[in-house]
Motif scaffolding. Sequence first.
Motif, mmCIF file in Angstrom:
data_model
loop_
_atom_site.group_PDB
_atom_site.id
_atom_site.type_symbol
_atom_site.label_atom_id
_atom_site.label_comp_id
_atom_site.label_asym_id
_atom_site.label_seq_id
_atom_site.Cartn_x
_atom_site.Cartn_y
_atom_site.Cartn_z
ATOM 1 N N LEU A 46 0.661 -1.038 0.210
ATOM 2 C CA LEU A 46 0.173 -0.351 -0.329
ATOM 3 C C LEU A 46 0.835 1.243 -0.042
ATOM 4 O O LEU A 46 0.494 2.315 0.973
ATOM 5 C CB LEU A 46 -0.926 -0.066 1.161
ATOM 6 N N ASP B 251 3.310 4.715 -1.440
ATOM 7 C CA ASP B 251 3.062 5.194 -2.851
ATOM 8 C C ASP B 251 1.372 5.939 -3.429
ATOM 9 O O ASP B 251 1.242 5.443 -5.055
ATOM 10 C CB ASP B 251 3.696 5.234 -4.129
ATOM 11 N N ASN B 252 0.546 5.647 -2.964
ATOM 12 C CA ASN B 252 -0.312 5.724 -3.273
ATOM 13 C C ASN B 252 -1.901 6.931 -2.493
ATOM 14 O O ASN B 252 -2.391 7.586 -3.166
ATOM 15 C CB ASN B 252 -1.514 4.953 -2.697
ATOM 16 N N LYS B 253 -0.459 8.089 -1.564
ATOM 17 C CA LYS B 253 -1.206 9.141 -1.247
ATOM 18 C C LYS B 253 -2.538 9.187 -0.448
ATOM 19 O O LYS B 253 -3.123 9.839 -0.573
ATOM 20 C CB LYS B 253 -1.506 10.247 -1.855
ATOM 21 N N PHE B 254 -2.535 7.637 0.021
ATOM 22 C CA PHE B 254 -3.930 7.589 1.240
ATOM 23 C C PHE B 254 -3.626 8.758 1.731
ATOM 24 O O PHE B 254 -2.657 8.941 2.186
ATOM 25 C CB PHE B 254 -3.247 6.115 1.345
ATOM 26 N N ASN C 48 2.522 8.236 1.686
ATOM 27 C CA ASN C 48 1.442 7.922 1.575
ATOM 28 C C ASN C 48 1.436 9.553 2.175
ATOM 29 O O ASN C 48 1.999 10.073 2.503
ATOM 30 C CB ASN C 48 0.278 7.168 2.146
#
Length: 155
Positions: free
Chosen positions: A1, A3-6, A28
């Motif tokens: 999970l 590098d998804n900018k969650f 993130n």
Amino acid sequence: LFDNKFTGTLPDLSSSPSTLAELYLNGNELTGNLEDLLATAPSSLETIDLSQNSRLQGSISTEIGRFTSLKSFNVSYCSLDGSLPGSSLGPLASVELLAVAGNELSNTIPSEIGKMQALRVLDLSRNAFSGDIPSEIRNLSSLASLDVSYNPFLS
């Protein structure tokens, strides 16, 4: 999970499987307190990568010492403060990578880092460490990379 900018808060890991080995939440925009995560994460973790979560706060608590299988700990470029808990670092004999760059960590670099015999990469750069670099670092025969740059009070 990674590098998804969650966005949102750090997950509660208290109900995670006790066999969980890797936690990659880097890159993130997670918020929360590192101490809470370290207190609830399964001690089976071998990798903890929370780097580049600039809203992640808190400090590296003594809870880090319970991760005796830990090989990689990266909390670079978060918003952490406090100091490195020396007494909890010594037992982490399997850690190969310790990266805490780009935070607001202060005080001295603990001499117990010299007991982390598997350490290959140590990145303490871009913090506010002070005092001398501990001579015990010379004991780290596997150390291939040491970065203590941009610590204005380190001699």
